[in-house]
Design a protein around this motif. Structure first.
Motif, mmCIF file in Angstrom:
data_model
loop_
_atom_site.group_PDB
_atom_site.id
_atom_site.type_symbol
_atom_site.label_atom_id
_atom_site.label_comp_id
_atom_site.label_asym_id
_atom_site.label_seq_id
_atom_site.Cartn_x
_atom_site.Cartn_y
_atom_site.Cartn_z
ATOM 1 N N THR A 1 1.723 8.528 -6.800
ATOM 2 C CA THR A 1 1.882 9.967 -6.556
ATOM 3 C C THR A 1 2.902 10.568 -7.506
ATOM 4 O OG1 THR A 1 1.373 9.651 -4.218
ATOM 5 C CG2 THR A 1 2.463 11.697 -4.815
ATOM 6 N N PHE B 1 0.832 -1.205 0.000
ATOM 7 C CA PHE B 1 0.000 0.000 0.000
ATOM 8 C C PHE B 1 0.867 1.256 0.000
ATOM 9 C CE2 PHE B 1 -1.883 3.392 2.583
ATOM 10 C CZ PHE B 1 -3.030 3.670 1.858
ATOM 11 N N TRP C 1 -4.287 11.336 7.513
ATOM 12 C CA TRP C 1 -2.901 10.870 7.524
ATOM 13 C C TRP C 1 -2.786 9.471 6.924
ATOM 14 C CZ3 TRP C 1 0.274 7.018 9.367
ATOM 15 C CH2 TRP C 1 1.645 7.247 9.146
ATOM 16 N N VAL C 2 -3.703 8.586 7.309
ATOM 17 C CA VAL C 2 -3.648 7.207 6.807
ATOM 18 C C VAL C 2 -3.792 7.201 5.282
ATOM 19 C CG1 VAL C 2 -4.876 5.003 6.747
ATOM 20 C CG2 VAL C 2 -4.440 6.118 8.924
ATOM 21 N N VAL C 3 -4.722 7.991 4.768
ATOM 22 C CA VAL C 3 -4.984 7.975 3.332
ATOM 23 C C VAL C 3 -3.885 8.687 2.546
ATOM 24 C CG1 VAL C 3 -6.563 8.745 1.525
ATOM 25 C CG2 VAL C 3 -7.464 7.742 3.609
ATOM 26 N N THR C 4 -3.469 9.864 3.006
ATOM 27 C CA THR C 4 -2.583 10.687 2.176
ATOM 28 C C THR C 4 -1.192 10.885 2.774
ATOM 29 O OG1 THR C 4 -3.104 12.792 3.218
ATOM 30 C CG2 THR C 4 -4.606 12.042 1.515
ATOM 31 N N GLY C 5 -0.953 10.358 3.956
ATOM 32 C CA GLY C 5 0.351 10.567 4.599
ATOM 33 C C GLY C 5 0.679 12.051 4.739
ATOM 34 N N ARG D 1 1.264 3.840 -3.160
ATOM 35 C CA ARG D 1 0.891 5.239 -2.962
ATOM 36 C C ARG D 1 2.010 6.170 -3.415
ATOM 37 N NH1 ARG D 1 -0.915 7.127 3.001
ATOM 38 N NH2 ARG D 1 1.292 6.965 3.425
ATOM 39 N N LEU E 1 -0.052 10.552 -1.874
ATOM 40 C CA LEU E 1 0.619 11.385 -0.875
ATOM 41 C C LEU E 1 0.284 12.859 -1.089
ATOM 42 C CD1 LEU E 1 4.111 9.688 -0.958
ATOM 43 C CD2 LEU E 1 2.394 9.503 0.842
#
Lengths: 311, 220
Positions: A83, A75, B25-29, A79, B181
Motif C-alpha cells: 500500500t 499477509f 474489511w478482510v481484503v482492504t482493512g 498489505r 489498505l
C-alpha cells in the motif's frame, strides 16, 4: 513443557497487569484531559493484552497455530508494505502472485520443513521471476523502483517473518518437542526490548540516535533497552537450550538486529512520507509498526540456533 | 411473494450485505475517516470518485448496518441490467438503483428514478463522474445529476466521499482484487449557494471531493 509455559504465561500476566495498574494510577493522577502520551500508553497496553492473548491461543494450537498466525502476520505486513509503495496498473498480476502464491507457498515450505527450498525460494526464484513478469508486461516507467519495492516487500514481510515458525522445524538435541519455546523466547526478548527501549527512551532519552531517520530513538533508550532485554534473555534461559550466558548473547544479537529493523522501517516510512504503516493495532499503528524488529531478528536468530545448536 | 419467500429473500439480502462488508474489511482493512461529517441515519446522498466495481461495497462497508439497509448505490442500467443474472446481483442482492445513461423514454429519466428512491426516505450512493475513471486524471468532471437532485430535494445532505486506493485493489478489467489498505474519507456536507449556477456548483463539489484525497501526490 507445561511447567515452562505456565511460568512464561504467568510472568506475562504479571507484567501486563502491573503495566495496566501503573497506567491507571498515572491517568487518575494526571490533569484532564489526558496528555496524548498517556492515552497512547493505555492504548498500547490494551493492545498488548490482545496480542498476548492471540499468541497464547496460537501457542496452544502448536505447529498449526503458529504457522497460520505468522502467515496472517505476513499477509497484513505485505498489505501495508505494498500500500505504501508505488505500483502501476500493470503490476496487478505480480501483486496478486505475491499474496496468492508466494505467501502460501513459503508457509507450505515451512510446514513441510523443506529447508533447501525455503531459504532460496524468495531471494532467488521470486527475485528473478517477479521482474521478468513485470518486464513482459512492457511497462518500463519507474521500473527499477517498482521491482525493488516489490522484492523488498516480500523479503521483509514474507521471507523474514516466515523464519519465526520455521524455528519449529529445527532439531535441537535434548530439546525435542519444545521448539515452541524458542519462538516464545525470541518474541518475548525482541518485543520486550522494544518496550524497554520505549521506557528507557521516555525516562532518560536525551541524545538522538539518528535524528534524520527517527526522532524517537535515543542512545539512552537503545543501550538501556538492549542491555536490559539481554538480561531478560539470560533470566529466560531455562526455557531454551542455551546457558544463561549464551542466552544473554543470543538475546543481545537479536535485540540489536531488532533495533536496526526498527531503524530501517522508520527510514522507509520517512521516505514514503507517513508516520505509521497502517491502522490495524490501536496505539501502535499497523502490523509492521509492531513486527519491524521481529522481522530483522528472526532470520539471524534462526541461523544462530541452526548452526550452533542443531546437529 | 409469499411470506416465507419474502423472509428468505430479506435474510439473503442481509447475509449478502454483512458478508460483503466483512469481505471488504478482510481484503482492504477499510476504515472510514470522518473529516467534516459524522455517521448519521439522516437521509443523505454520498457522492464519490469512481475507479472500480468495488467502490460502493467499500463505501457501504463504512456505514452502520442500519444505514446500509437504506442506502442504495446508483448503477448503470445498460451494464447491470443486461442479463437476468446481472440484474439479480445488482438489484436484488445489492439493492442498487439501476439507471440508464442513454435514456430515451420519460419513465427512464434517471433523476426521476433517483428522486423516487429518496422519496421513500432512503439514501443514495452516487458517482457523479458517470463512469469508472480510467484516465490519469484523479477525478473526471461531474455530470449534472447531483445538481438536479439537490435542487429538487435540498433537505437531503450531500456528503463527499473520497475512496482511496480502490483503483489499485481492483483496476477496471480485472476480477481478482489485490489486498491493499483502503480508506474512505467523508467530508463536510455540500450545499448549493443562493443563486449558484449549475456548472459552478458542480465544479465546486468536484473540488471539494478532490480536496479530501489524503495523499494526492500518490494517486497513481
Amino acid at each position: 513443557m507445561r511447567h515452562d509455559i505456565s511460568i512464561l504465561i504467568i510472568g506475562l500476566l504479571v507484567v501486563l497487569t502491573t503495566a495496566s495498574i501503573v497506567a491507571a494510577i498515572l491517568s487518575a493522577r494526571a490533569p484532564k484531559p489526558l496528555s496524548s502520551t498517556l492515552v497512547n500508553l493505555t492504548q498500547r497496553i490494551n493492545a498488548w493484552w490482545v496480542m498476548v492473548a492471540l499468541m497464547t491461543v496460537a501457542f496452544f494450537f502448536g505447529r498449526y497455530g503458529m504457522t497460520i498466525l505468522f502467515a496472517l502476520i505476513s499477509f497484513a505486513s505485505l498489505r501495508e508494505f505494498v500500500t505504501l509503495t508505488h505500483t502501476s496498473r500493470s503490476d496487478h498480476w505480480v501483486l496478486l502472485g505475491m499474496f496468492g502464491i508466494i505467501i502460501p507457498f513459503q508457509y507450505w515450505l515451512v510446514w513441510t520443513a523443506w529447508y533447501g527450498l525455503f531459504v532460496i525460494f524468495i531471494p532467488v526464484y521470486c527475485f528473478l521471476l517477479m521482474p521478468a513478469i513485470t518486464a513482459l508486461h512492457g511497462d518500463t516507467e519507474r521500473f527499477l523502483e517498482r521491482i525493488a519495492a516489490q522484492q523488498w516487500a516480500v523479503m521483509i514481510s514474507v521471507y523474514c517473518v516466515s523464519h519465526v515458525p520455521a524455528l519449529l522445524t529445527l532439531d535441537v538435541p535434548g530439546f525435542e518437542g519444545r521448539n515452541l519455546l524458542l519462538i516464545a523466547f525470541l518474541i518475548i526478548v525482541v518485543q520486550g526490548s522494544d518496550v524497554l527501549q520505549y521506557i528507557f527512551g521516555k525516562l532518560f532519552g536525551k541524545h538522538r540516535f539518528s535524528p534524520t531517520v527517527s526522532p524517537s530513538k535515543t542512545w539512552e533508550g537503545l543501550i538501556g533497552g538492549v542491555v536490559s532485554a539481554s538480561l531478560l534473555g539470560a533470566l529466560l534461559s531455562f526455557v531454551t537450550p542455551f546457558s544463561p550466558l549464551q542466552a544473554a548473547c543470543v538475546a543481545f544479537v537479536a535485540c540489536s538486529m531488532g533495533f536496526l529493523g526498527g531503524l530501517v522501517a522508520s527510514a522507509i516510512k520517512r521516505d514514503q512520507g507517513v508516520k505509521d504503516w497502517g491502522h490495524l493495532i490501536e496505539g501502535h499503528g499497523g502490523m509492521m509498526d509492531r513486527t519491524d524488529s521481529l522481522v530483522f531478528a528472526a532470520p539471524i536468530f534462526f541461523h544462530i540456533v541452526r548452526y550452533f545448536w542443531t546437529v | 411473494m409469499s411470506k416465507l419467500a419474502l423472509k428468505t429473500f430479506t435474510l439473503l439480502q442481509t447475509v449478502t450485505s454483512v458478508g460483503l462488508s466483512a469481505l471488504a474489511w478482510v481484503v482492504t482493512g477499510v476504515r472510514p475517516i470522518w473529516n467534516g461529517s459524522l455517521p448519521s441515519d439522516r437521509q443523505r446522498i454520498y457522492f464519490a470518485n469512481h475507479t472500480s466495481h468495488g467502490d460502493f461495497i467499500l463505501l457501504s462497508a463504512c456505514l452502520s448496518e442500519k444505514e446500509r439497509a437504506i442506502t442504495h448505490a446508483v448503477a448503470a442500467g445498460e451494464y447491470w441490467g443486461r442479463s437476468r443474472l446481472r440484474r439479480f446481483i445488482a438489484q436484488d442482492m445489492l439493492s442498487s438503483v439501476l439507471i440508464n445513461r442513454q435514456w430515451t423514454k420519460p419513465e427512464e429519466n434517471p433523476v426521476e428514478i433517483m428522486l423516487s428512491v429518496l422519496d421513500q426516505g432512503h439514501s443514495l450512493i452516487l458517482f457523479p463522474e458517470g463512469t469508472r475513471n480510467m484516465t490519469e486524471e484523479p477525478l473526471l468532471p461531474f455530470r449534472s445529476g447531483l445538481y438536479n437532485l439537490t435542487m429538487a430535494r435540498p433537505e437531503v445532505e450531500l456528503i463527499p466521499c473520497w475512496i482511496e486506493n480502490m483503483s489499485r485493489v481492483l483496476p477496471k478489467g480485472q476480477f481478482l482484487p489485490v489486498p491493499l489498505l483502503c480508506r474512505v474519507v467523508f467530508g463536510a456536507p455540500v450545499t448549493v449557494a443562493p443563486g449558484e449556477e449549475r456548472r459552478a456548483f458542480l465544479d465546486r463539489a468536484h473540488a471539494t471531493l478532490l480536496a479530501l484525497n489524503p495523499r494526492p501526490e500518490r494517486d497513481d
